[in-house]
Design a protein around this motif. Structure first.
Motif, PDB file in Angstrom:
ATOM      1  N   MET A   1       0.856  -1.200   0.000  1.00 58.67           N
ATOM      2  CA  MET A   1       0.000   0.000   0.000  1.00 58.67           C
ATOM      3  C   MET A   1       0.886   1.242   0.000  1.00 58.67           C
ATOM      4  SD  MET A   1      -3.059   1.032   2.674  1.00 58.67           S
ATOM      5  CE  MET A   1      -4.040  -0.418   2.316  1.00 58.67           C
ATOM      6  N   ASN A   2       0.632   2.206  -0.920  1.00 58.98           N
ATOM      7  CA  ASN A   2       1.473   3.395  -0.978  1.00 58.98           C
ATOM      8  C   ASN A   2       1.033   4.426   0.065  1.00 58.98           C
ATOM      9  OD1 ASN A   2      -0.749   4.818  -2.032  1.00 58.98           O
ATOM     10  ND2 ASN A   2      -0.105   4.475  -4.155  1.00 58.98           N
ATOM     11  N   LEU A   3       1.808   5.488   0.160  1.00 58.07           N
ATOM     12  CA  LEU A   3       1.570   6.509   1.187  1.00 58.07           C
ATOM     13  C   LEU A   3       0.176   7.111   1.079  1.00 58.07           C
ATOM     14  CD1 LEU A   3       2.540   8.385   3.435  1.00 58.07           C
ATOM     15  CD2 LEU A   3       3.604   9.824   1.671  1.00 58.07           C
ATOM     16  N   GLN A   4      -0.258   7.394  -0.147  1.00 61.34           N
ATOM     17  CA  GLN A   4      -1.563   8.017  -0.348  1.00 61.34           C
ATOM     18  C   GLN A   4      -2.692   7.103   0.144  1.00 61.34           C
ATOM     19  OE1 GLN A   4      -2.024  10.398  -3.933  1.00 61.34           O
ATOM     20  NE2 GLN A   4      -3.965   9.372  -4.340  1.00 61.34           N
ATOM     21  N   ASP A   5      -2.592   5.806  -0.176  1.00 58.38           N
ATOM     22  CA  ASP A   5      -3.624   4.858   0.274  1.00 58.38           C
ATOM     23  C   ASP A   5      -3.652   4.759   1.797  1.00 58.38           C
ATOM     24  OD1 ASP A   5      -4.351   4.300  -2.326  1.00 58.38           O
ATOM     25  OD2 ASP A   5      -2.997   2.586  -2.504  1.00 58.38           O
ATOM     26  N   THR A   6      -2.450   4.711   2.391  1.00 57.91           N
ATOM     27  CA  THR A   6      -2.356   4.610   3.852  1.00 57.91           C
ATOM     28  C   THR A   6      -2.971   5.844   4.516  1.00 57.91           C
ATOM     29  OG1 THR A   6      -0.319   3.344   3.629  1.00 57.91           O
ATOM     30  CG2 THR A   6      -0.765   4.296   5.787  1.00 57.91           C
ATOM     31  N   LEU A   7      -2.564   7.021   4.047  1.00 54.21           N
ATOM     32  CA  LEU A   7      -3.052   8.265   4.642  1.00 54.21           C
ATOM     33  C   LEU A   7      -4.546   8.474   4.397  1.00 54.21           C
ATOM     34  CD1 LEU A   7      -0.281  10.947   4.077  1.00 54.21           C
ATOM     35  CD2 LEU A   7      -1.091  10.030   6.247  1.00 54.21           C
ATOM     36  N   SER A   8      -5.042   7.988   3.271  1.00 59.33           N
ATOM     37  CA  SER A   8      -6.454   8.182   2.951  1.00 59.33           C
ATOM     38  C   SER A   8      -7.343   7.623   4.057  1.00 59.33           C
ATOM     39  CB  SER A   8      -6.776   7.504   1.619  1.00 59.33           C
ATOM     40  OG  SER A   8      -8.142   7.670   1.302  1.00 59.33           O
ATOM     41  N   ASN A   9      -7.047   6.402   4.486  1.00 62.20           N
ATOM     42  CA  ASN A   9      -7.826   5.784   5.564  1.00 62.20           C
ATOM     43  C   ASN A   9      -7.687   6.556   6.867  1.00 62.20           C
ATOM     44  OD1 ASN A   9      -8.739   3.680   3.925  1.00 62.20           O
ATOM     45  ND2 ASN A   9      -6.927   2.431   4.351  1.00 62.20           N
ATOM     46  N   SER A  25     -14.071  10.054   0.011  1.00 57.75           N
ATOM     47  CA  SER A  25     -12.714  10.014  -0.546  1.00 57.75           C
ATOM     48  C   SER A  25     -11.911  11.212  -0.058  1.00 57.75           C
ATOM     49  CB  SER A  25     -12.762  10.011  -2.080  1.00 57.75           C
ATOM     50  OG  SER A  25     -13.383  11.181  -2.559  1.00 57.75           O
ATOM     51  N   VAL A  26     -10.595  11.099  -0.215  1.00 55.38           N
ATOM     52  CA  VAL A  26      -9.684  12.183   0.179  1.00 55.38           C
ATOM     53  C   VAL A  26      -8.880  12.580  -1.052  1.00 55.38           C
ATOM     54  CG1 VAL A  26      -7.804  12.871   1.712  1.00 55.38           C
ATOM     55  CG2 VAL A  26      -9.521  11.210   2.505  1.00 55.38           C
ATOM     56  N   GLU A  27      -8.808  13.891  -1.303  1.00 53.84           N
ATOM     57  CA  GLU A  27      -8.056  14.380  -2.463  1.00 53.84           C
ATOM     58  C   GLU A  27      -6.650  14.779  -2.037  1.00 53.84           C
ATOM     59  OE1 GLU A  27      -8.161  18.095  -5.603  1.00 53.84           O
ATOM     60  OE2 GLU A  27     -10.093  17.266  -4.960  1.00 53.84           O
ATOM     61  N   PHE A  28      -5.654  14.195  -2.705  1.00 50.77           N
ATOM     62  CA  PHE A  28      -4.246  14.501  -2.416  1.00 50.77           C
ATOM     63  C   PHE A  28      -3.602  15.187  -3.614  1.00 50.77           C
ATOM     64  CE2 PHE A  28      -5.147  10.828   0.285  1.00 50.77           C
ATOM     65  CZ  PHE A  28      -4.545  11.176   1.483  1.00 50.77           C
ATOM     66  N   THR A  31       3.024  18.167  -2.560  1.00 53.65           N
ATOM     67  CA  THR A  31       3.250  19.431  -1.849  1.00 53.65           C
ATOM     68  C   THR A  31       4.068  20.371  -2.734  1.00 53.65           C
ATOM     69  OG1 THR A  31       3.246  18.258   0.265  1.00 53.65           O
ATOM     70  CG2 THR A  31       4.174  20.483   0.246  1.00 53.65           C
ATOM     71  N   ARG A  32       3.618  21.600  -2.834  1.00 51.14           N
ATOM     72  CA  ARG A  32       4.332  22.577  -3.660  1.00 51.14           C
ATOM     73  C   ARG A  32       5.722  22.839  -3.091  1.00 51.14           C
ATOM     74  NH1 ARG A  32      -0.029  27.319  -4.709  1.00 51.14           N
ATOM     75  NH2 ARG A  32       1.886  28.384  -5.355  1.00 51.14           N
ATOM     76  N   LYS A  33       6.669  23.103  -3.958  1.00 53.48           N
ATOM     77  CA  LYS A  33       8.078  23.205  -3.582  1.00 53.48           C
ATOM     78  C   LYS A  33       8.333  24.278  -2.511  1.00 53.48           C
ATOM     79  CE  LYS A  33       9.731  20.124  -6.532  1.00 53.48           C
ATOM     80  NZ  LYS A  33      10.279  18.852  -6.037  1.00 53.48           N
ATOM     81  N   GLU A  34       7.526  25.345  -2.534  1.00 53.25           N
ATOM     82  CA  GLU A  34       7.771  26.451  -1.590  1.00 53.25           C
ATOM     83  C   GLU A  34       7.268  26.161  -0.178  1.00 53.25           C
ATOM     84  OE1 GLU A  34       4.201  27.946  -4.158  1.00 53.25           O
ATOM     85  OE2 GLU A  34       5.922  26.589  -4.371  1.00 53.25           O
ATOM     86  N   PHE A  35       6.576  25.035   0.006  1.00 56.02           N
ATOM     87  CA  PHE A  35       6.055  24.698   1.335  1.00 56.02           C
ATOM     88  C   PHE A  35       6.733  23.441   1.870  1.00 56.02           C
ATOM     89  CE2 PHE A  35       2.234  26.685  -0.781  1.00 56.02           C
ATOM     90  CZ  PHE A  35       2.381  27.921  -0.149  1.00 56.02           C
ATOM     91  N   VAL A  36       6.733  23.298   3.198  1.00 57.56           N
ATOM     92  CA  VAL A  36       7.297  22.114   3.841  1.00 57.56           C
ATOM     93  C   VAL A  36       6.243  21.012   3.848  1.00 57.56           C
ATOM     94  CG1 VAL A  36       8.232  21.172   5.984  1.00 57.56           C
ATOM     95  CG2 VAL A  36       8.799  23.520   5.302  1.00 57.56           C
ATOM     96  N   GLY A  37       6.650  19.813   3.463  1.00 59.58           N
ATOM     97  CA  GLY A  37       5.706  18.694   3.474  1.00 59.58           C
ATOM     98  C   GLY A  37       6.051  17.654   2.423  1.00 59.58           C
ATOM     99  N   ASP A  38       5.511  16.451   2.614  1.00 55.73           N
ATOM    100  CA  ASP A  38       5.746  15.352   1.674  1.00 55.73           C
ATOM    101  C   ASP A  38       4.531  15.058   0.820  1.00 55.73           C
ATOM    102  OD1 ASP A  38       8.449  14.519   2.562  1.00 55.73           O
ATOM    103  OD2 ASP A  38       7.414  14.174   4.454  1.00 55.73           O
ATOM    104  N   ILE A  39       3.350  15.366   1.348  1.00 56.19           N
ATOM    105  CA  ILE A  39       2.112  15.123   0.616  1.00 56.19           C
ATOM    106  C   ILE A  39       1.067  16.088   1.156  1.00 56.19           C
ATOM    107  CG2 ILE A  39       1.265  13.328   2.198  1.00 56.19           C
ATOM    108  CD1 ILE A  39       0.251  11.823  -0.347  1.00 56.19           C
ATOM    109  N   THR A  40       0.140  16.514   0.315  1.00 57.28           N
ATOM    110  CA  THR A  40      -0.833  17.543   0.702  1.00 57.28           C
ATOM    111  C   THR A  40      -2.253  17.013   0.566  1.00 57.28           C
ATOM    112  OG1 THR A  40       0.640  19.348   0.100  1.00 57.28           O
ATOM    113  CG2 THR A  40      -1.721  19.844   0.127  1.00 57.28           C
ATOM    114  N   VAL A  41      -3.051  17.247   1.622  1.00 55.89           N
ATOM    115  CA  VAL A  41      -4.482  16.942   1.587  1.00 55.89           C
ATOM    116  C   VAL A  41      -5.223  18.222   1.213  1.00 55.89           C
ATOM    117  CG1 VAL A  41      -6.497  16.225   2.930  1.00 55.89           C
ATOM    118  CG2 VAL A  41      -4.271  15.149   3.350  1.00 55.89           C
ATOM    119  N   VAL A  42      -6.075  18.134   0.188  1.00 53.65           N
ATOM    120  CA  VAL A  42      -6.880  19.289  -0.225  1.00 53.65           C
ATOM    121  C   VAL A  42      -8.160  19.284   0.619  1.00 53.65           C
ATOM    122  CG1 VAL A  42      -7.954  20.491  -2.161  1.00 53.65           C
ATOM    123  CG2 VAL A  42      -5.930  19.053  -2.554  1.00 53.65           C
ATOM    124  N   VAL A  43      -8.325  20.314   1.420  1.00 49.25           N
ATOM    125  CA  VAL A  43      -9.433  20.362   2.374  1.00 49.25           C
ATOM    126  C   VAL A  43     -10.750  20.773   1.720  1.00 49.25           C
ATOM    127  CG1 VAL A  43     -10.257  21.433   4.539  1.00 49.25           C
ATOM    128  CG2 VAL A  43      -7.832  20.841   4.262  1.00 49.25           C
TER     129      VAL A  43
END
Length: 594
Positions: A1-9, A25-28, A31-43
């Protein structure tokens, strides 16, 4: 299971626990280069279920994840975007599961699963393979290999169009003008020799048309009554009656062609599990016309011809048997499909690699087979592709202006040699090593250039542009693979690639490379479901770009900390193996040195 699938749950659990609301569902997004992070959840999409300020919602979810999920170490919210930082241990654990897996990304086939039959090539035996056949072969072979990598059992096949008026044209021209020539006496490959006589027929045919027109016939009349054409038509009738002399000539000339084809297939690096011949299949299907008449799938017109009315499905009426009882191509294709299932009962679907000029034909074929009640007909797929053009223009085989496949393969190797000499990359190589490498680079360039494009798109193929050692090309990727092999050879002496590492802090570039590696299994599955080698090709280019960025920003063998050095060598090894596997399903070799 990849990171997106894991985080989705986990994000769904966070929303349920914090707001007592279930979301579908969760939209991923990355992460944009100018921000800190590995993956972004769209709220923002959550506002349909959760009322409130998106920044507050994002912070609430972020706090829940940090408190309850081991792999989430921090977060930040920018407007309606929740940027999540993942712990290094997550990536290192992932790496630990793949570093010794030589077939990472591939799935073993299940004995209970139905097989897929992939048809490609399917040439006429009156001429050599040409540039159009190259795209067909590369697509069909690669899709077959991708389906295997995705866990399906696959049979590769072709139907060789070895009968008909076009074949008789070559036979007649050789009989009239060949003076007993053979591949041995001329030094020509058999398919080239036969192809020359196909061109010769057309030349003589045009002369006769011109002569008849000068004597007062209309051009249309002249085309129909040219003596050489009438003689070819008579030869076809003799073949169909089984005339010994005609059949013997047909077998001899087709034998020459098959030897030539096999040599081209070997040079191109494609193969087949089973072969079908039109001379054996052209009468198939007629029994199913009779069955279709009984069941009401087909109907008979006043002249006795048999048709299938597909107007209710938005198509047209299609003839399946002429008034004289003879079969048409559609009849033959119906019969051949059914015969293949009889021959291989474990086949549950088929892929037909055929140019887009046949789109309508396959729509009709698949629909008729469904109407005839064959369950497997829902698993038929037309791998439709666009034409390949060269800067010199369109090809016409009967006029001898086709780009010959063998000539193009040789030209690619010659171009690779020319460019390699300009760059001065091959010092210390023997002549034999150089020639092998030129062929590997040249074929790799050709295959990658064609396969990186979506199959449905038309291609303008430029041989020199394809052999560029920079940019989205086969040689650029091959060069990166060879560069990694050089690193690994240097590391072997100190056994860095085999040692166990302790916990380390990941560099940003290492993390980006691991993220790219995580995508590979999903890319394989998507490429299989979409029948698109382009997804694999462009993934490999993205992986290579990430590696080169990593290579330029961190020291691999010169790392100060021993554990970092070991990890970077092992990471490089996994990247090389993934490149090799990805290029393998595209039918492209990777050189150990370059």
């Amino acid at each position: 299971m990849n990171l997106q699938d894991t985080l989705s749950n986990q994000v769904k659990q966070a929303v349920l626990a914090s707001f007592n609301v279930e979301i579908e569902s969760v939209e991923f997004q990355a992460t944009r280069k100018e921000f800190v992070g590995d993956i972004t959840v769209v709220v923002f999409p959550m506002l349909r279920y959760v009322k409130g300020n998106p920044i507050v919602i994002g912070e609430t979810i972020g706090n829940y994840l940090v408190d309850n999920v081991d792999n989430v170490k921090a977060f930040n919210v920018v407007k309606g975007f929740l940027n999540i930082e993942i712990s290094d241990s997550y990536y290192l654990n992932f790496f630990d599961t793949i570093k010794d897996n030589d077939t990472y990304g591939f799935v073993n086939s299940s004995p209970s699963e139905k097989a897929v039959m992939v048809e490609y090539s399917s040439p006429n035996t009156n001429k050599p393979l040409h540039l159009g056949h190259i795209r067909n072969n590369l697509l069909g072979y690669s899709v077959a290999e991708i389906l295997k990598a995705a866990g399906q059992k696959v049979y590769k096949t072709q139907i060789i169009n070895d009968r008909g008026i076009h074949i008789c044209k070559s036979m007649l021209a050789w009989k009239l003008f060949g003076h007993g020539e053979t591949p041995e006496s001329t030094g020509l490959k058999g398919d080239k020799l036969v192809g020359n006589y196909y061109v010769k027929f057309d030349q003589e045919y045009k002369k006769e048309i011109e002569s008849l027109v000068s004597k007062g016939k209309s051009e249309d009349e002249a085309k129909k009554s040219a003596p050489i054409l009438l003689e070819a038509q008579e030869m076809l009738r003799e073949w169909e009656k089984g005339d010994d002399e005609t059949v013997a000539l047909w077998k001899k000339m087709n034998g020459w062609v098959y030897e030539g084809f096999n040599e081209t297939y070997k040079n191109l690096g494609v193969d087949f599990d089973t072969l079908y011949y039109e001379s054996n299949t052209y009468l198939l299907g007629k029994e199913f016309v009779a069955e279709g008449l009984k069941s009401g799938v087909f109907h008979t017109e006043e002249d006795g011809s048999v048709w299938c009315d597909l107007t209710d499905e938005g198509l047209d009426k299609k003839i399946v048997q002429r008034a004289d009882g003879t079969a048409v191509y559609m009849t033959q294709d119906i019969g051949t499909a059914i015969q293949r299932i009889k021959d291989f009962p474990d086949v549950g679907g088929m892929v037909y690699t055929v140019g887009n000029e046949q789109d309508y034909h396959f729509q009709v074929l698949f629909l008729i087979l469904k109407k005839l009640g064959f369950e497997w007909a829902k698993n038929l797929y037309h791998l439709s592709y666009g034409m390949v053009d060269l800067p010199s223009g369109k090809m016409k085989s009967r006029e001898g202006t086709v780009v010959d496949a063998d000539d193009l393969i040789d030209e690619m190797a010659a171009t690779a040699e020319e460019i390699s000499k300009e760059l001065g990359k091959l010092e210390g190589y023997s002549d034999e090593e150089k020639q092998d490498l030129y062929k590997t680079i040249g074929l790799g360039a050709l295959k990658y250039y064609i396969l990186k494009v979506d199959p449905k798109k038309r291609i303008l193929f430029d041989p020199r542009e394809s052999i560029d050692f920079q940019g989205n090309t086969g040689p650029f990727i091959q060069y990166t693979y060879a560069r990694i092999q050089s690193i690994l050879r240097k590391a072997t002496s100190s056994k860095l690639s085999d040692q166990v590492i302790n916990a380390i802090e990941l560099h940003e570039k290492e993390k980006e490379l691991l993220k790219q590696l995580q995508l590979f299994p999903e890319v394989i599955q998507n490429a299989a479901s979409q029948h698109s080698p382009a997804l694999i090709a462009n993934y490999t280019y993205d992986l290579v770009k990430e590696f080169n960025s990593f290579y330029q920003n961190v020291s691999i063998l010169g790392a100060d900390i021993e554990d970092e050095k070991i990890f970077r060598v092992q990471l490089s090894k996994v990247v090389a193996n993934t490149i090799k596997n990805a290029f393998g399903v595209l039918g492209i070799k990777v050189p150990e040195r370059m």
